[in-house]
Design a protein around this motif. Structure first.
Motif, PDB file in Angstrom:
ATOM      1  N   MET A   1      36.824  -8.905  37.238  1.00 41.45           N
ATOM      2  CA  MET A   1      36.249  -7.609  37.713  1.00 41.45           C
ATOM      3  C   MET A   1      35.666  -7.035  36.588  1.00 41.45           C
TER       4      MET A   1
ATOM      5  N   ASP B   1      38.979  -1.441  46.369  1.00 42.32           N
ATOM      6  CA  ASP B   1      38.627  -0.298  45.971  1.00 42.32           C
ATOM      7  C   ASP B   1      38.690  -0.252  44.526  1.00 42.32           C
ATOM      8  N   HIS B   2      38.005   0.581  43.880  1.00 39.74           N
ATOM      9  CA  HIS B   2      37.888   0.902  42.457  1.00 39.74           C
ATOM     10  C   HIS B   2      37.846   2.480  42.095  1.00 39.74           C
ATOM     11  N   GLU B   3      38.553   2.497  40.806  1.00 36.54           N
ATOM     12  CA  GLU B   3      38.449   3.808  40.297  1.00 36.54           C
ATOM     13  C   GLU B   3      37.438   3.760  39.458  1.00 36.54           C
TER      14      GLU B   3
ATOM     15  N   CYS C   1      39.248   1.362  35.441  1.00 30.25           N
ATOM     16  CA  CYS C   1      39.815   1.520  36.728  1.00 30.25           C
ATOM     17  C   CYS C   1      41.210   0.935  36.365  1.00 30.25           C
TER      18      CYS C   1
ATOM     19  N   GLU D   1      43.361   0.417  39.037  1.00 30.99           N
ATOM     20  CA  GLU D   1      43.871   0.044  40.744  1.00 30.99           C
ATOM     21  C   GLU D   1      44.801  -0.998  40.311  1.00 30.99           C
TER      22      GLU D   1
ATOM     23  N   HIS E   1      43.516  -4.184  37.538  1.00 30.17           N
ATOM     24  CA  HIS E   1      42.061  -4.136  37.303  1.00 30.17           C
ATOM     25  C   HIS E   1      41.733  -4.098  35.761  1.00 30.17           C
TER      26      HIS E   1
ATOM     27  N   MET F   1      38.214  -4.472  34.127  1.00 33.11           N
ATOM     28  CA  MET F   1      37.525  -3.506  34.630  1.00 33.11           C
ATOM     29  C   MET F   1      37.416  -2.208  33.750  1.00 33.11           C
TER      30      MET F   1
HETATM   31 CU   LIG Z   1      39.029  -1.737  40.155  1.00 34.57          CU
END
Ligand SMILES: [Cu+2]
Length: 222
Positions: free
Chosen positions: A46, A72-74, A201, A203, A208, A213
């Protein structure tokens, strides 16, 4: 004489190299100020696309955030990653939006959330009223059938537990649910944020972040 020419050449070369080494990354569109950042995940990992962004102090920017992944991602911006007791990355020591929260205009995609210091401040497609946690526990908001398998009754390991994990980090965060559409974040880049920042992110207990990410966000002086 020959020596002097050599020196001059070296100086010119050094100057060229320095110029090329300025912050590299995608900059906002000069006219609209828009810059799109896509959150992606697949079998290979990711990331954010682009992974490097350069903003200029004083510039008014609109980050257009799109989650194209299945999870879901931050979206957070900060400095100095904090690690929890288990060694998992879990937020930033310095938050980019600290102190300017009310100067940031956020238009959330449906199902996306704006959180500040673990509190849900706003939710896309929904008026914020009353007890947010109670609302969310009951509300089986229809973000699409392909979404994570949150049975109505698995409150322990399902959405609710997930929510608590998301809410762990301090600072300013957009929680971008899979399929939540487009969220825009508009702000004028303060002079005092000049420097190198990280987008991230955190998560799923920081996995992640570890899986890629994250990215760099450089604020260059005007
Ligand atoms: Cu994420």
């Amino acid at each position: 004489m020959r020596n002097r020419t050599l020196w001059l050449s070296l100086i010119v070369l050094a100057a060229l190299l320095l110029a090329a080494c300025g912050p590299s990354g995608v900059t906002p569109d000069p006219e609209s100020g828009q810059l799109t950042i896509v959150q992606q995940d697949d079998d290979e990992g990711m990331n954010f696309e682009p992974e490097s962004v350069v903003l200029t102090a004083g510039q008014t920017v609109t980050i257009v955030l799109e989650n194209h992944g299945t999870k879901d991602h931050e979206f957070m911006i900060g400095q100095n990653v904090i690690y929890d007791d288990t060694g998992a990355p879990n937020g930033f020591e310095v938050d980019f939006f600290e102190g300017i929260e009310d100067q940031v205009e956020v238009d959330l995609g449906e199902g996306a959330m704006l959180m500040i210091d673990s509190e849900t401040v706003a939710m896309g497609g929904m008026e914020m009223e009353g007890d947010m946690e109670g609302d969310m526990a009951e509300d089986d908001h229809d973000d699409g059938e392909d979404d994570h398998d949150e049975g109505e009754d698995d409150h322990d390991e399902g959405e609710e537990a997930g929510m608590e994990m998301h809410m762990d980090h301090d600072g300013w965060m957009v929680m971008d649910a899979a399929g939540s559409g487009t969220t825009t974040i508009t702000f004028t880049v303060p002079e005092d944020r000049t420097g190198e920042w990280e987008m991230a992110c955190f998560e799923d207990d920081g996995t992640h972040y570890e899986d890629g990410m994250r990215g760099t966000l450089v604020v260059q002086a005007q």
